[in-house]
Write a protein that holds these residues in place. Structure first.
Motif, PDB file in Angstrom:
ATOM      1  N   MET A  24       0.830  -1.203   0.000  1.00 50.21           N
ATOM      2  CA  MET A  24       0.000   0.000   0.000  1.00 50.21           C
ATOM      3  C   MET A  24       0.866   1.255   0.000  1.00 50.21           C
ATOM      4  O   MET A  24       0.588   2.221  -0.713  1.00 50.21           O
ATOM      5  CB  MET A  24      -0.929  -0.001   1.213  1.00 50.21           C
ATOM      6  N   LYS A  25       1.926   1.239   0.786  1.00 51.55           N
ATOM      7  CA  LYS A  25       2.836   2.388   0.843  1.00 51.55           C
ATOM      8  C   LYS A  25       3.537   2.582  -0.503  1.00 51.55           C
ATOM      9  O   LYS A  25       3.694   3.707  -0.991  1.00 51.55           O
ATOM     10  CB  LYS A  25       3.863   2.200   1.952  1.00 51.55           C
ATOM     11  N   GLY A  28       1.126   3.954  -2.948  1.00 47.73           N
ATOM     12  CA  GLY A  28       0.871   5.352  -2.617  1.00 47.73           C
ATOM     13  C   GLY A  28       1.987   6.256  -3.113  1.00 47.73           C
ATOM     14  O   GLY A  28       1.727   7.352  -3.641  1.00 47.73           O
ATOM     15  N   LYS A  29       3.228   5.793  -2.980  1.00 52.06           N
ATOM     16  CA  LYS A  29       4.375   6.578  -3.454  1.00 52.06           C
ATOM     17  C   LYS A  29       4.344   6.696  -4.976  1.00 52.06           C
ATOM     18  O   LYS A  29       4.624   7.760  -5.544  1.00 52.06           O
ATOM     19  CB  LYS A  29       5.674   5.917  -3.000  1.00 52.06           C
ATOM     20  N   ASN A  31       1.669   6.531  -6.895  1.00 50.45           N
ATOM     21  CA  ASN A  31       0.582   7.455  -7.240  1.00 50.45           C
ATOM     22  C   ASN A  31       1.006   8.909  -7.027  1.00 50.45           C
ATOM     23  O   ASN A  31       0.641   9.795  -7.798  1.00 50.45           O
ATOM     24  CB  ASN A  31      -0.658   7.149  -6.403  1.00 50.45           C
ATOM     25  N   GLU A  32       1.763   9.149  -5.975  1.00 48.22           N
ATOM     26  CA  GLU A  32       2.244  10.503  -5.701  1.00 48.22           C
ATOM     27  C   GLU A  32       3.143  10.991  -6.831  1.00 48.22           C
ATOM     28  O   GLU A  32       3.066  12.150  -7.251  1.00 48.22           O
ATOM     29  CB  GLU A  32       3.007  10.521  -4.376  1.00 48.22           C
ATOM     30  N   ASP A  44      -8.728   4.150  -9.194  1.00 46.57           N
ATOM     31  CA  ASP A  44      -9.380   3.497  -8.061  1.00 46.57           C
ATOM     32  C   ASP A  44      -9.187   1.999  -8.154  1.00 46.57           C
ATOM     33  O   ASP A  44      -8.988   1.437  -9.238  1.00 46.57           O
ATOM     34  CB  ASP A  44     -10.883   3.801  -8.039  1.00 46.57           C
TER      35      ASP A  44
END
Length: 286
Positions: A24-25, A28-29, A31-32, A44
């Motif tokens: 997940m992390k 998330g990175k 996506n950032e 999504d």
């Protein structure tokens, strides 16, 4: 070009197994990075097909089938929509993506049709013009209009007044002296450096923005606009109306009207017009 990047389903995604925190992390990175590069438009994850349905079209008949669905490899578990320079650009981004599943997985890239692709079957451009109009309408459905008030040097005083009278919540406050770029020479009057360049505050559920401006004069009346303030009961409306009228001017005394059980108009001491009202069909006297 705009592309959809499709994360294909796997046995783990179809069983509803959630990714571990490390994945997940990592996602998330990633996506950032997409967001900062201006590539990602949306994205999504999708719940398993067991929580979905399929609608079958056969002539005029429609039949609904509950999931789950067979052939996991034909299903999707999530997606992004990206704006990229080329298909190669999209491929390069996908190669940087962490494996989104705990097992081997596939990600598919599909370009969107563009209006120009339909030029051959729409020589007049009528269909494309209609689609462009619809897209413009959709984009405007998410637009947001917020009041922006100018106080000509009295913004801080106004904020304190609204905090006291309306229990306003003040958020960001930026003064001219806080600006990362100095104002052009002669733009601000002497002593205006510490005045408020921009602030945001809320009254109830509505956000307002405000400023002292750059020293220009402000009209002393609100003939061009008024703010409608709806409160739940007559006592509250009376208290707010009385407090707003101190140092201001009552335009219409508060009282019963055919459209509201309690309504009045007042211009406060800062020249802001308020329509204070209790909603119709509200019998609360608390």
């Amino acid at each position: 070009m705009k592309v959809m990047v499709i994360v294909k389903a796997t046995q783990s995604s179809e069983s509803g197994e959630l990714p571990d925190p490390e994945l997940m992390k990592a996602m998330g990175k990633f996506n950032e990075e997409l967001v900062k590069a201006g590539v990602m438009l949306s994205g999504d994850g999708l719940k398993p097909s067991s929580e979905g349905v399929r609608i079958r079209f056969s002539g005029k008949e429609r039949s609904v089938t509950d999931g789950p669905f067979a052939e996991t490899k034909e299903l999707i578990a999530g997606y992004w929509v990206w704006e990229v320079e080329s298909m190669k650009d999209a491929i390069d981004w996908v190669k940087r993506c962490p494996n989104p599943m705990i097992e081997d997985s596939d990600i598919e890239i599909r370009p969107f049709y563009e209006l120009s692709d339909f030029a051959e079957i729409d020589p007049s451009g009528e269909i494309r013009e209609h689609e462009a109009s619809l897209r413009d309408e959709i984009s405007m459905q998410t637009a947001n209009v917020e009041p922006y008030l100018f106080f000509g040097g009295r913004c801080e005083e106004a904020l304190k007044f609204y905090q006291n009278v309306l229990h306003a919540k003040v958020g960001l406050v930026m003064r001219h002296s806080d600006s990362p770029e100095p104002a052009p020479a002669g733009m601000l009057p002497e002593g205006f450096e510490n005045k408020i360049m921009h602030t945001e505050f809320s009254v109830g559920k509505v956000k307002l923005m405000a400023s002292d401006g750059c020293g220009e004069s402000v009209k002393s009346d609100s003939s061009g606009y008024q703010l409608a303030l709806t409160v739940p009961s007559e006592p509250v409306a009376q208290r707010v109306f009385d407090d707003l009228s101190k140092g201001g001017e009552i335009v219409m005394p508060i009282g019963k009207t055919f459209w509201s059980p309690f309504f009045g108009i007042v211009t406060d001491q800062f020249g802001v017009g308020w329509m204070v009202m209790v909603p119709a069909m509200n019998d609360c006297k608390c």
